[in-house]
Design an enzyme around this catalytic site. Structure first.
Site, PDB file in Angstrom:
ATOM      1  N   ARG A 154     -52.993  69.399 -32.197  1.00 30.36           N
ATOM      2  CA  ARG A 154     -51.737  68.955 -31.671  1.00 30.36           C
ATOM      3  C   ARG A 154     -51.545  67.771 -30.897  1.00 30.36           C
ATOM      4  NH1 ARG A 154     -52.253  73.760 -28.574  1.00 30.36           N
ATOM      5  NH2 ARG A 154     -52.789  72.901 -26.292  1.00 30.36           N
ATOM      6  N   ASP A 169     -48.437  69.944 -35.447  1.00 31.39           N
ATOM      7  CA  ASP A 169     -47.948  71.012 -34.489  1.00 31.39           C
ATOM      8  C   ASP A 169     -48.149  72.188 -35.135  1.00 31.39           C
ATOM      9  OD1 ASP A 169     -46.767  72.989 -32.906  1.00 31.39           O
ATOM     10  OD2 ASP A 169     -44.883  71.675 -32.482  1.00 31.39           O
ATOM     11  N   LYS A 223     -63.363  85.095 -35.710  1.00 31.10           N
ATOM     12  CA  LYS A 223     -62.980  86.362 -34.999  1.00 31.10           C
ATOM     13  C   LYS A 223     -62.356  85.759 -33.496  1.00 31.10           C
ATOM     14  CE  LYS A 223     -66.171  88.273 -31.793  1.00 31.10           C
ATOM     15  NZ  LYS A 223     -66.805  87.550 -30.681  1.00 31.10           N
ATOM     16  N   LYS A 244     -77.270  83.968 -39.328  1.00 27.50           N
ATOM     17  CA  LYS A 244     -78.749  83.847 -38.509  1.00 27.50           C
ATOM     18  C   LYS A 244     -79.709  84.003 -39.538  1.00 27.50           C
ATOM     19  CE  LYS A 244     -76.843  85.288 -34.130  1.00 27.50           C
ATOM     20  NZ  LYS A 244     -77.377  83.938 -33.015  1.00 27.50           N
ATOM     21  N   GLU A 302     -77.468  89.558 -23.363  1.00 23.73           N
ATOM     22  CA  GLU A 302     -77.486  88.221 -22.839  1.00 23.73           C
ATOM     23  C   GLU A 302     -77.275  88.106 -21.311  1.00 23.73           C
ATOM     24  OE1 GLU A 302     -73.965  86.108 -25.124  1.00 23.73           O
ATOM     25  OE2 GLU A 302     -73.163  88.448 -25.196  1.00 23.73           O
ATOM     26  N   ASP A 316     -65.777  92.577 -28.386  1.00 26.39           N
ATOM     27  CA  ASP A 316     -66.513  91.110 -28.364  1.00 26.39           C
ATOM     28  C   ASP A 316     -67.762  91.129 -29.372  1.00 26.39           C
ATOM     29  OD1 ASP A 316     -66.601  88.340 -27.671  1.00 26.39           O
ATOM     30  OD2 ASP A 316     -68.176  88.935 -26.210  1.00 26.39           O
ATOM     31  N   HIS A 374     -70.609  92.012 -34.425  1.00 22.44           N
ATOM     32  CA  HIS A 374     -72.017  91.576 -34.807  1.00 22.44           C
ATOM     33  C   HIS A 374     -73.015  92.812 -34.912  1.00 22.44           C
ATOM     34  CE1 HIS A 374     -70.316  87.600 -33.684  1.00 22.44           C
ATOM     35  NE2 HIS A 374     -70.358  87.889 -32.460  1.00 22.44           N
ATOM     36  N   LYS A 396     -73.762  91.795 -21.287  1.00 18.46           N
ATOM     37  CA  LYS A 396     -73.559  90.560 -20.215  1.00 18.46           C
ATOM     38  C   LYS A 396     -74.616  90.671 -19.088  1.00 18.46           C
ATOM     39  CE  LYS A 396     -70.183  88.840 -23.090  1.00 18.46           C
ATOM     40  NZ  LYS A 396     -70.923  88.681 -24.359  1.00 18.46           N
ATOM     41  N   LYS A 427     -82.000  86.513 -22.454  1.00 21.23           N
ATOM     42  CA  LYS A 427     -81.200  86.631 -23.792  1.00 21.23           C
ATOM     43  C   LYS A 427     -82.339  87.027 -24.791  1.00 21.23           C
ATOM     44  CE  LYS A 427     -78.591  83.907 -26.893  1.00 21.23           C
ATOM     45  NZ  LYS A 427     -77.395  84.199 -27.030  1.00 21.23           N
TER      46      LYS A 427
HETATM   47  C1  BG6 Z   1     -69.659  85.589 -29.477  1.00 21.98           C
HETATM   48  C2  BG6 Z   1     -69.099  86.402 -28.303  1.00 21.98           C
HETATM   49  O1  BG6 Z   1     -69.151  86.253 -30.833  1.00 21.98           O
HETATM   50  O2  BG6 Z   1     -71.057  85.864 -29.915  1.00 21.98           O
HETATM   51  C3  BG6 Z   1     -69.793  85.649 -27.147  1.00 21.98           C
HETATM   52  O3  BG6 Z   1     -67.653  86.265 -28.621  1.00 21.98           O
HETATM   53  C4  BG6 Z   1     -71.390  86.098 -27.347  1.00 21.98           C
HETATM   54  O4  BG6 Z   1     -69.299  86.520 -25.961  1.00 21.98           O
HETATM   55  C5  BG6 Z   1     -71.812  85.443 -28.677  1.00 21.98           C
HETATM   56  O5  BG6 Z   1     -71.771  85.424 -26.135  1.00 21.98           O
HETATM   57  C6  BG6 Z   1     -73.292  85.498 -28.667  1.00 21.98           C
HETATM   58  O6  BG6 Z   1     -73.685  84.941 -29.963  1.00 21.98           O
HETATM   59  P1  BG6 Z   1     -75.084  84.382 -29.968  1.00 21.98           P
HETATM   60  O7  BG6 Z   1     -75.255  83.857 -31.092  1.00 21.98           O
HETATM   61  O8  BG6 Z   1     -75.436  83.490 -28.903  1.00 21.98           O
HETATM   62  O9  BG6 Z   1     -76.177  85.402 -29.899  1.00 21.98           O
END
Ligand code: BG6
Length: 488
Positions: free
Chosen positions: A46, A88, A142, A176, A210, A229, A234, A334, A339
């Site tokens: 926008r 817009d 998403k 992935k 993570e 989330d 996933h 989290k 990770k």
């Molecule tokens: C996203 C989530 O879909 O995936 C995030 O909204 C998350 O919160 C992310 O951190 C993780 O993705 P990846 O590819 O880093 O494992």
């Protein structure tokens, strides 16, 4: 192969996702010469911006997020494709300017990297501008909804203008490499294909950990929580690929039909059984990788009363023939120590012990599929320790057969999931995108757990940042004489 020529329209081009992921991915595809020479890329947002300023901002993003020096030759090609148009997005009238930027004779791909609340407005605007025809593809990010009802509303709004064959719902885990490799592992190898059921497998673990917290996304995250989330999309997608029956072909609908059957076979978790099957947690302050970090309720903008979960562990059962009695344990959170995403298949123990009391409890074979980082596949096996032990006994030791992608495919760069998915949209292949019935089925299952939690009046269990979640998640497995796989 390269992609078909198209007008690739990026709605929300100044947003976080476009800047961090989509534009750098387009750059990588350009570098690999996978974008058709006649394709144009049109940013839509926008803001009032000239095309030149837009091009400069794209360059800045690529420098910032692609992690390597920009290749000038690639950039020159990409730059020549770029265009920008201010729209817009809530105002139908403002789409007439947009129409001038697209070529009616070409396939148009509309990537909606905007809040889902305006997907309906964008569809209506495109329709008002008269640019929708059966060749148009629309890509949805998403979260598609907050629960089943709101997800149906969004899907309905889009379905008013687009057929399911035109809709590409993103779950970036499906892009992935290692997630896709699940299909190859399972169906290109008879040792796995023939052992992939309740006869041979004891249980399955899927961990997606993570170390980051919520990264300034409090507003979004607190509404969502880890269940919406990560699990609804996933983890359930990964679970479906592990558990599905062999599809007849690799066609989009063959695969998606099989994934849907798994989602439909998930045993419901509700008020009557959630206590045995679920654990939810919320992190308090602690140390992650040696750094002190605040608790969830102390994050900037936090509502200090929030009961949103930042950790989920589940025991999932699949009520079908193949998986009878084989639990799938999922966990994701989290602010865990590191990770790492991995799938661990635990095979059944040997029926009889030949090796004496010290080996009475031979560990089971495990197949470990490391999704990220350090992508690879590993099998644990028992071996005889070399040596001249007496003939009546044998020393055993656990060893690993280890395939590391970075060693085995050292000439190949592992592409980001979004590169793969953008390319598949440009090729018109829906196999790696989620069908409407899958999303809705997943919501249905997740809604029931969320309702049980809401009805319970119990807060999530606290866990210290930098640990593997609440103690109860250990109990979830320990009760059944099992424990979470510890990779590091
Ligand atoms: C996203 C989530 O879909 O995936 C995030 O909204 C998350 O919160 C992310 O951190 C993780 O993705 P990846 O590819 O880093 O494992």
């Amino acid at each position: 192969s390269t992609s078909e020529p198209c007008d690739f329209v990026l709605f929300g081009t100044n947003g976080d996702l476009a800047r961090r992921k989509l534009l750098p991915s387009l750059y990588q595809l350009e570098k690999a010469e996978l974008i058709h020479p006649d394709t144009t890329i049109i940013g839509v947002a926008r803001q009032e911006t000239s095309v030149d300023d837009y091009i400069d901002s794209v360059r800045d993003n690529i420098e910032k997020f692609s992690g390597a020096e920009v290749c000038e030759e690639t950039w020159a090609r990409l730059k020549a494709r770029l265009d920008y148009v201010k729209v817009d997005m809530r105002d139908e009238a403002s789409y007439s300017a947009f129409k001038e930027h697209v070529n009616p004779d070409r396939i148009m791909v509309c990537y909606l990297a905007t809040p889902p609340s305006i997907y309906g407005d964008i569809c209506r605007g495109l329709n008002a501008a008269g640019v929708i025809d059966p060749s148009v593809r629309v890509v949805l990010e998403k979260p598609i909804g907050h629960d089943l009802a709101s997800s149906c509303v969004i899907n309905e709004q889009v379905a008013e203008f687009f057929d399911e064959k035109q809709i590409y719902r993103i779950d970036h885990y499906l892009g992935k490499e290692t997630v896709l490799n699940l299909i190859a592992l399972r169906f290109a190898n008879s040792i796995f294909a023939t052992n992939w059921d309740h006869n041979c497998i004891d249980h399955v673990q899927v961990s997606v950990a993570e170390s980051v917290g919520i990264e300034g996304r409090w507003g979004y995250f607190d509404e969502a929580g880890q269940m919406r989330d990560m699990v609804q999309n996933h983890l359930l997608q990964v679970l479906s690929l592990i558990a599905m029956e062999p599809p007849t072909t690799l066609d989009a609908d063959s695969i998606r039909d099989e994934k849907l059957k798994v989602l439909k076979a998930l045993r419901p978790i509700n008020a009557s059984n959630y206590q045995q099957s679920t654990v939810r947690g919320q992190y308090i302050n602690g140390f992650v990788k040696g750094q002190e970090v605040p608790g969830y309720l102390e994050e900037p903008d936090a509502n200090t009363e929030s009961r949103t979960e930042t950790f989920v562990a589940l025991k999932v059962e699949i009520d079908n023939w193949r998986w009878a009695g084989v639990p799938f344990y999922l966990r994701t959170g989290k602010r865990l120590p590191t990770k790492v995403s991995e799938i661990v298949i635990y095979f059944k123990r040997q029926p009889h012990n030949l090796f004496g009391d010290s080996f009475a409890n031979l560990p089971p074979n495990k197949l470990v599929i490391r999704l990220q980082p350090d992508e690879g596949v590993e099998i644990t096996v028992m071996n005889k320790v070399p040596g001249l032990q007496s003939s009546g006994s044998m020393d055993l030791q656990k060893s690993k057969l280890n395939l590391s992608f970075s060693e085995a495919f050292s000439d190949e760069r592992i592409a980001d999931a979004y590169e793969k998915l953008l390319l598949e949209v440009m090729r018109g292949n829906q196999a790696l995108f989620v069908r409407r019935d899958e999303i809705e089925q997943a919501w249905k299952w997740v809604d029931s757990i969320l309702a049980a939690w809401d009805g319970s009046n119990e807060p999530p269990e606290p866990y210290q940042a930098g640990t593997w979640g609440p103690v109860a998640s250990i109990g979830l497995l320990a009760r059944e004489d099992r424990s979470w796989y510890e990779s590091r």
